[in-house]
Write a protein that holds these residues in place. Structure first.
Motif, PDB file in Angstrom:
ATOM      1  N   ARG A   1       0.836  -1.201   0.000  1.00 20.78           N
ATOM      2  CA  ARG A   1       0.000   0.000   0.000  1.00 20.78           C
ATOM      3  C   ARG A   1       0.873   1.254   0.000  1.00 20.78           C
ATOM      4  NH1 ARG A   1      -4.896  -1.651   4.229  1.00 20.78           N
ATOM      5  NH2 ARG A   1      -5.599  -3.490   3.045  1.00 20.78           N
ATOM      6  N   TYR A   2       0.607   2.108  -0.963  1.00 24.07           N
ATOM      7  CA  TYR A   2       1.328   3.374  -1.095  1.00 24.07           C
ATOM      8  C   TYR A   2       0.381   4.534  -0.822  1.00 24.07           C
ATOM      9  CZ  TYR A   2       5.441   1.171  -3.229  1.00 24.07           C
ATOM     10  OH  TYR A   2       6.569   0.421  -3.459  1.00 24.07           O
ATOM     11  N   GLU A   3       0.841   5.483  -0.023  1.00 25.63           N
ATOM     12  CA  GLU A   3       0.081   6.700   0.236  1.00 25.63           C
ATOM     13  C   GLU A   3       0.900   7.888  -0.233  1.00 25.63           C
ATOM     14  OE1 GLU A   3      -1.164   6.974   4.272  1.00 25.63           O
ATOM     15  OE2 GLU A   3      -2.047   4.953   4.312  1.00 25.63           O
ATOM     16  N   GLU A   4       0.350   8.596  -1.219  1.00 24.63           N
ATOM     17  CA  GLU A   4       1.034   9.743  -1.829  1.00 24.63           C
ATOM     18  C   GLU A   4       2.459   9.375  -2.236  1.00 24.63           C
ATOM     19  OE1 GLU A   4       0.701  13.094   0.734  1.00 24.63           O
ATOM     20  OE2 GLU A   4      -1.482  13.207   0.543  1.00 24.63           O
TER      21      GLU A   4
ATOM     22  N   ALA B   1       7.580   6.948  -8.376  1.00 23.53           N
ATOM     23  CA  ALA B   1       7.955   8.064  -9.247  1.00 23.53           C
ATOM     24  C   ALA B   1       6.888   9.157  -9.258  1.00 23.53           C
ATOM     25  CB  ALA B   1       8.205   7.558 -10.662  1.00 23.53           C
ATOM     26  N   GLU B   2       5.657   8.818  -8.839  1.00 26.13           N
ATOM     27  CA  GLU B   2       4.577   9.798  -8.744  1.00 26.13           C
ATOM     28  C   GLU B   2       3.968   9.712  -7.341  1.00 26.13           C
ATOM     29  OE1 GLU B   2       1.618   9.284 -11.729  1.00 26.13           O
ATOM     30  OE2 GLU B   2       3.062   9.089 -13.369  1.00 26.13           O
ATOM     31  N   PRO B   3       3.466  10.816  -6.814  1.00 28.20           N
ATOM     32  CA  PRO B   3       2.887  10.805  -5.458  1.00 28.20           C
ATOM     33  C   PRO B   3       1.447  10.293  -5.449  1.00 28.20           C
ATOM     34  CG  PRO B   3       2.827  13.020  -6.345  1.00 28.20           C
ATOM     35  CD  PRO B   3       3.540  12.179  -7.378  1.00 28.20           C
ATOM     36  N   VAL B   4       1.257   9.044  -5.892  1.00 31.33           N
ATOM     37  CA  VAL B   4      -0.090   8.488  -5.999  1.00 31.33           C
ATOM     38  C   VAL B   4      -0.395   7.583  -4.809  1.00 31.33           C
ATOM     39  CG1 VAL B   4      -0.230   8.626  -8.500  1.00 31.33           C
ATOM     40  CG2 VAL B   4       0.839   6.645  -7.444  1.00 31.33           C
ATOM     41  N   THR B   5      -1.680   7.395  -4.546  1.00 32.31           N
ATOM     42  CA  THR B   5      -2.143   6.498  -3.492  1.00 32.31           C
ATOM     43  C   THR B   5      -2.843   5.316  -4.163  1.00 32.31           C
ATOM     44  OG1 THR B   5      -2.414   8.294  -1.902  1.00 32.31           O
ATOM     45  CG2 THR B   5      -3.665   6.259  -1.495  1.00 32.31           C
ATOM     46  N   LEU B   6      -2.301   4.138  -3.953  1.00 28.75           N
ATOM     47  CA  LEU B   6      -2.853   2.928  -4.566  1.00 28.75           C
ATOM     48  C   LEU B   6      -2.259   1.702  -3.898  1.00 28.75           C
ATOM     49  CD1 LEU B   6      -1.184   2.252  -8.069  1.00 28.75           C
ATOM     50  CD2 LEU B   6      -0.108   3.448  -6.168  1.00 28.75           C
ATOM     51  N   GLU B   7      -2.745   0.527  -4.306  1.00 29.95           N
ATOM     52  CA  GLU B   7      -2.222  -0.735  -3.794  1.00 29.95           C
ATOM     53  C   GLU B   7      -1.661  -1.536  -4.967  1.00 29.95           C
ATOM     54  OE1 GLU B   7      -4.302  -2.908  -0.630  1.00 29.95           O
ATOM     55  OE2 GLU B   7      -4.433  -4.577  -2.042  1.00 29.95           O
TER      56      GLU B   7
ATOM     57  N   LEU C   1      -4.525  -1.688  -7.932  1.00 31.12           N
ATOM     58  CA  LEU C   1      -5.918  -1.288  -7.798  1.00 31.12           C
ATOM     59  C   LEU C   1      -6.016  -0.010  -6.982  1.00 31.12           C
ATOM     60  CD1 LEU C   1      -6.928  -2.299  -4.683  1.00 31.12           C
ATOM     61  CD2 LEU C   1      -6.561  -4.491  -5.807  1.00 31.12           C
ATOM     62  N   ALA C   2      -7.091   0.701  -7.220  1.00 27.75           N
ATOM     63  CA  ALA C   2      -7.342   1.925  -6.470  1.00 27.75           C
ATOM     64  C   ALA C   2      -7.883   1.579  -5.087  1.00 27.75           C
ATOM     65  CB  ALA C   2      -8.334   2.795  -7.230  1.00 27.75           C
ATOM     66  N   VAL C   3      -7.522   2.394  -4.111  1.00 28.36           N
ATOM     67  CA  VAL C   3      -8.052   2.262  -2.754  1.00 28.36           C
ATOM     68  C   VAL C   3      -8.895   3.507  -2.480  1.00 28.36           C
ATOM     69  CG1 VAL C   3      -6.173   0.814  -1.947  1.00 28.36           C
ATOM     70  CG2 VAL C   3      -5.925   3.282  -1.826  1.00 28.36           C
ATOM     71  N   PRO C   4      -9.705   3.506  -1.409  1.00 29.90           N
ATOM     72  CA  PRO C   4     -10.625   4.630  -1.195  1.00 29.90           C
ATOM     73  C   PRO C   4      -9.987   6.014  -1.296  1.00 29.90           C
ATOM     74  CG  PRO C   4     -11.137   2.858   0.311  1.00 29.90           C
ATOM     75  CD  PRO C   4      -9.916   2.435  -0.429  1.00 29.90           C
ATOM     76  N   ALA C   5      -8.721   6.134  -0.921  1.00 26.04           N
ATOM     77  CA  ALA C   5      -8.081   7.455  -0.926  1.00 26.04           C
ATOM     78  C   ALA C   5      -7.375   7.776  -2.235  1.00 26.04           C
ATOM     79  CB  ALA C   5      -7.082   7.550   0.235  1.00 26.04           C
ATOM     80  N   SER C   6      -7.578   6.952  -3.258  1.00 21.87           N
ATOM     81  CA  SER C   6      -6.823   7.125  -4.499  1.00 21.87           C
ATOM     82  C   SER C   6      -7.144   8.422  -5.233  1.00 21.87           C
ATOM     83  CB  SER C   6      -7.086   5.947  -5.440  1.00 21.87           C
ATOM     84  OG  SER C   6      -6.566   4.759  -4.909  1.00 21.87           O
TER      85      SER C   6
ATOM     86  N   THR D   1       3.730   2.437   2.776  1.00 23.67           N
ATOM     87  CA  THR D   1       3.363   2.522   4.186  1.00 23.67           C
ATOM     88  C   THR D   1       3.040   1.178   4.815  1.00 23.67           C
ATOM     89  OG1 THR D   1       1.038   2.900   3.589  1.00 23.67           O
ATOM     90  CG2 THR D   1       2.454   4.841   3.888  1.00 23.67           C
ATOM     91  N   ARG D   2       2.639   0.188   3.983  1.00 22.49           N
ATOM     92  CA  ARG D   2       2.227  -1.077   4.588  1.00 22.49           C
ATOM     93  C   ARG D   2       2.406  -2.218   3.607  1.00 22.49           C
ATOM     94  NH1 ARG D   2      -3.151  -1.182   8.450  1.00 22.49           N
ATOM     95  NH2 ARG D   2      -2.164  -2.352  10.146  1.00 22.49           N
TER      96      ARG D   2
END
Length: 715
Positions: free
Chosen positions: A135-138, A171-177, A234-239, A142-143
C-alpha cells in the motif's frame, strides 16, 4: 489445437472410499497451511496438485460427502487463518488448468460470460513466491500485507527496505495498492542459506521456503534480500477520482506498464515478459516459449497466468468464491520433488577433482526418473547439513543436471546419519588435497588419465575421430599413453600391435591425430582442461593472447584483462599453467599448433594503438578479447534455430568460434546488448524477443556472407 509438448498432465490421486477422502482432506489441509505460512510443506507441488484434483473428483462423484474442511473452492486451500489487516478488495487464488484442451474449455467459459469474444488476453509467468499487497500513500510505501485467507492478511511491513523492486517511494505521489509476489532468486537463495548457516540456523529447503521464512522474520541478527514482482494494481478509497477512473478503465497490460513506470519491478524486464495476445493458438505458443525458457530463469515459476485483459471483460466474467473467473493458471510440470538421500558417491574427474554425487530414491521429475543429483563439494554438504536418510528437495529443469537444494529439516526422524567423507582418493588411494572447497587428488590429472585424454580428444576440443573412451582405455592399459602429449608420439607399429586395430583403422587414427596438431590454440587450450575455463573462456584467452607463449608469460593481473576472468580465476589459471608446463612443452615438441588464427598479440596491438582497448577496458562487446578487427568487431551475436547453407554442418560451439574469429562476442540469450541475432529454422522465442527489442536479425545465408572471409579458418 494440439496438446502442448511442454506440459503433461499428472494423474489425479485416486480416492477409493470415504476414509481415503477424509485422510486426503486432512493431508492437503496440513500441507497447504505449511506451504502458505512457512513454505515447509510435507508435499511438493506436483503431489499437492494431484491430491487436490483427486479430492475434487471424489466430491463431484459424492457431493453429499463433501467435507467442510475440503480445500476445494477456497483461497489458499482454506488452511490459512485470516490476518489482522483486512484487504480493501479480496485477494483471491487462481484456478488451474493442465493442458491445451483445458485451456480452450476455460477461454470458452469466459467468453460465454462476456458475451462477445474476448479480444485480448494477457499472458505472463506465474512466479513461485508469496502474494503480498503493497500500500502506497502519496507515493510512499506505508504497509505490506500477506494474502492470508484472502479477506485479511498479516502485516509484514517490517520487511520494507529489504525487498528489491519494491521502492519506498514511487515516481509519482499516488495512493494505490500494488499486488505481486515476493520471492528469492537463485542467487539470493544461495546467499540467504550461507548467512543463515553462519548464524547457526538450518538451511532453507527451497527459495519459496526461504522467502516465506524471511518475509515473516522479525528481530533477526542478520538481513537477507528478496525480490518483488508486481502483477496487479488497484485503487483504494483514498486514491482520488482521476487515478480510480484510470485504473478502472485501463486493461491489465496498460496497468502493468504504469506500475513499471512508477519504479516497481515487474516481469516485463525478464526473458518471460508478459504479452497481450488475441487467440488461444497464440496463447499456447507463448506458454510453450515460457516453459522452454524456464530452465534459464534466475527465479522459480510454476506456471503461466492467462487473464482477460480489458476491464470490461473482467467485470463481465466476474468472480467466484476462490478465484476470479477471468484469470487462470496453466500449471507446468513440477521441477522440484521431495525424495530420500540414500547415500553419496565420490567420483574423480579428469583434473583430479573429487566430486560428490547424491544417490536418491528414484523420483519422477519433469518426465524423467531421477536417481542421482549434483552436490557441489564437501563444504557444500557441510553447509547444507545434509545427512544420509534425509528427505531432500531435488530440483531439475530442462536438460540441467538435477541438484539437491537442501534437506527438508522438519521431516527428520532422528535416524539420519552424517555423510561419510573419503579419507583417500577413491580412484587411486592417494592423499587428498583439502586446502580448497573442491577437493582434489594430489596426483591431479595423473589420477584419471582416461578421463583427461578422452576429454581432450572430444569434438569441441581436438576432435580426434576414432579416439573414443574405449580406445583411450586400450592405449592407457597398453602403456602407450600416459597423458595427452603421448597421443602425438604414437607410431603405426604400436597401434597395429593392439587388438582390433587393422591397417585402415590405424591409418585413419594417425591421420586424425595429425589433423589435431593443426587445431587453433583455443581448441588446444580447452583440451588441456585448465580448471576454471571451458570452451568459451578458452576462446577468449586464445583470442586475447594469440599464442601460448604469451598466455604462459602472463601473470594473474594480466589475465584479468580477459573478459570474465576475476581475481580468483586468474590465480587458478596461473597455477594450472605452471602445473601443465611439462605437458605443454611436450606438445610443442610434438608439433602441436600453439597460435590462434587471426588474433593479434597484446604487444602488437599496443604498438599500433589498439592496446588501450585491451588494457582493462569494458570487453562486453568482445572487441578486446578478439584481439583484432573483423566484420563483427564490437558486436554481441546470438545464434538460434537450425543453421542452413554454408553454416549447416557447424555445431553451436563452432558457430561461437566463428563469431569470435570475426571479432564479435557470442552470447546465448537476447537482450538490449545484443547486436545481431542469427535466426535459423524454428528460431522460436529468441527471434520474437529480438523483434520486440528492434535487434538486427540475419538469416544463416546473410550471416555467412558477412563472415565469409572467416569461414575457412579454424573449426
Amino acid at each position: 489445437m494440439t496438446t502442448s509438448p511442454a506440459v503433461s498432465v499428472a494423474p489425479a490421486t485416486v480416492l477409493a472410499d470415504a476414509a481415503a477422502y477424509a485422510a486426503a482432506v486432512e493431508t492437503a489441509t496440513r500441507a497447504s497451511a505449511a506451504y502458505y505460512e512457512t513454505g515447509e510443506s510435507t508435499l511438493d507441488d506436483d503431489a499437492y496438485d494431484r491430491l487436490v484434483r483427486g479430492i475434487a473428483a471424489y466430491e463431484q462423484e459424492h457431493p453429499d460427502e463433501t467435507s467442510p474442511a475440503s480445500p476445494t473452492g477456497k483461497v489458499a486451500g482454506g488452511a490459512v487463518v485470516a490476518g489482522d489487516v483486512p484487504h480493501t478488495v479480496p485477494m483471491l487464488s487462481l484456478d488451474n488448468v493442465f493442458s491445451a484442451e483445458q485451456l480452450v474449455a476455460w477461454t470458452a467459459s469466459v467468453e460465454r460470460r462476456t458475451g462477445p469474444p474476448v479480444e485480448e488476453w494477457s499472458v505472463e509467468p506465474k512466479l513461485d513466491g508469496l502474494a503480498v499487497a503493497a500500500r502506497y500513500e502519496e507515493g510512499a510505501l506505508t504497509r505490506l500485507i500477506t494474502r492470508g485467507d484472502g479477506t485479511a492478511g498479516e502485516d509484514v511491513s517490517h520487511a520494507i527496505g529489504t525487498i528489491v523492486g519494491l521502492p519506498r517511494t514511487l515516481a509519482e505521489p499516488v495512493t494505490l495498492e500494488i499486488r505481486g509476489e515476493v520471492l528469492m532468486t537463485e542467487e539470493q537463495f544461495e546467499r540467504a542459506n550461507t548467512v543463515r548457516v553462519e548464524h547457526g540456523g538450518a538451511p532453507f529447503a527451497n527459495p519459496r521456503n526461504g522467502a516465506a521464512g524471511t518475509l515473516r522474520a522479525k528481530d533477526r541478527a542478520y538481513t537477507v534480500e528478496m525480490t518483488f514482482f508486481g502483477y496487479g494494481a488497484l485503487a483504494v478509497p483514498a486514491s482520488g477520482e482521476e487515478l480510480t477512473g484510470r485504473l478502472g478503465e485501463w486493461g491489465h497490460g496498460r496497468i502493468m506498464r504504469y506500475v513499471a513506470d512508477l519504479g516497481v519491478h515487474t516481469a516485463d524486464s525478464t526473458a518471460v515478459a508478459p504479452r497481450v495476445l488475441t487467440t488461444t493458438e497464440a496463447i499456447q505458443a507463448r506458454i510453450d516459449e515460457i516453459a522452454a525458457a524456464r530452465p534459464g530463469l534466475p527465479f522459480g515459476i510454476d506456471g503461466i497466468v492467462i487473464k482477460a485483459d480489458s476491464a470490461a471483460d473482467q467485470a463481465a466474467a466476474g468472480f467466484g468464491s476462490r478465484a476470479p473467473r477471468w484469470a487462470v493458471a496453466y500449471k507446468l510440470p513440477a521441477v522440484e520433488k521431495v525424495t530420500t538421500l540414500l547415500g553419496v558417491e565420490w567420483n574423480v574427474g579428469r583434473t583430479g577433482i573429487i566430486a560428490p554425487r547424491a544417490v536418491l530414491e528414484p523420483v519422477e521429475i519433469d518426465g524423467s526418473t531421477v536417481t542421482y543429483a549434483t552436490l557441489h563439494n564437501p563444504a557444500d554438504i557441510t553447509r547444507r547439513d545434509l545427512r544420509t536418510g534425509d528427505k531432500v528437495m531435488v530440483y531439475k529443469a530442462g536438460d540441467i543436471i538435477p541438484r539437491v537444494e537442501a534437506p527438508v529439516a522438519h521431516l527428520r526422524t532422528g535416524a539420519e546419519q552424517p555423510v561419510v567423507f573419503p579419507e583417500v582418493c577413491p580412484q587411486c588411494g592417494s592423499e587428498i588435497d583439502t586446502s580448497e572447497q573442491r577437493w582434489r587428488c594430489v596426483r591431479g590429472r595423473d589420477c584419471h588419465v582416461v578421463a583427461s585424454v578422452s576429454y581432450a580428444a572430444g569434438r569441441d576440443q581436438l576432435d580426434i575421430e576414432g579416439l573414443g573412451v574405449t580406445r583411450v582405455v586400450q592405449l592407457v592399459d597398453a602403456g602407450l599413453v600416459r597423458d595427452l602429449a603421448d597421443l602425438f608420439t604414437l607410431t603405426r607399429e604400436q597401434l597395429l600391435g593392439l587388438e582390433r586395430m587393422g591397417e585402415t583403422s590405424t591409418d585413419n587414427l594417425l591421420a586424425a591425430i595429425d589433423t589435431a596438431r593443426t587445431r587453433p590454440l583455443s581448441r588446444v587450450f580447452c583440451a588441456l582442461g585448465v580448471r576454471g575455463t571451458g570452451r568459451s573462456m578458452s576462446r577468449r584467452i586464445a583470442r586475447y593472447f594469440a599464442a601460448m607463449e604469451h598466455i604462459r608469460a602472463a601473470d594473474a593481473e594480466t589475465l584479468q584483462q580477459v573478459d570474465g576472468i576475476g581475481v580468483e580465476k586468474a590465480r587458478t589459471v596461473v597455477a594450472e599453467l605452471e602445473e601443465l608446463a611439462p605437458l605443454i612443452d611436450r606438445l610443442v615438441a610434438a608439433g602441436v599448433n600453439m597460435t590462434e588464427p587471426g588474433a593479434t598479440p597484446p604487444a602488437a596491438r599496443a604498438e599500433d594503438g589498439a592496446g588501450a582497448e585491451g588494457e582493462g577496458q569494458d570487453t562486453g562487446a568482445g572487441a578486446s578479447t578478439a584481439g583484432g578487427a573483423g566484420p563483427l568487431s564490437g558486436m554481441t551475436v546470438v545464434v538460434t534455430g537450425a543453421m542452413t547453407g554454408a553454416l549447416e554442418k557447424l555445431s553451436r560451439n563452432q558457430m561461437n568460434e566463428l563469431i569470435e574469429r570475426a571479432g564479435g562476442k557470442s552470447s546465448s540469450s537476447v537482450s538490449k546488448r545484443t547486436s545481431l541475432l542469427v535466426a535459423g529454422e524454428n528460431a522460436g522465442s529468441k527471434r520474437d524477443k529480438a523483434e520486440q527489442l528492434g535487434t538486427r536479425i540475419a538469416t544463416p545465408d546473410e550471416f555467412a556472407a558477412i563472415v565469409a572471409d572467416f569461414l575457412d579458418t579454424g573449426a
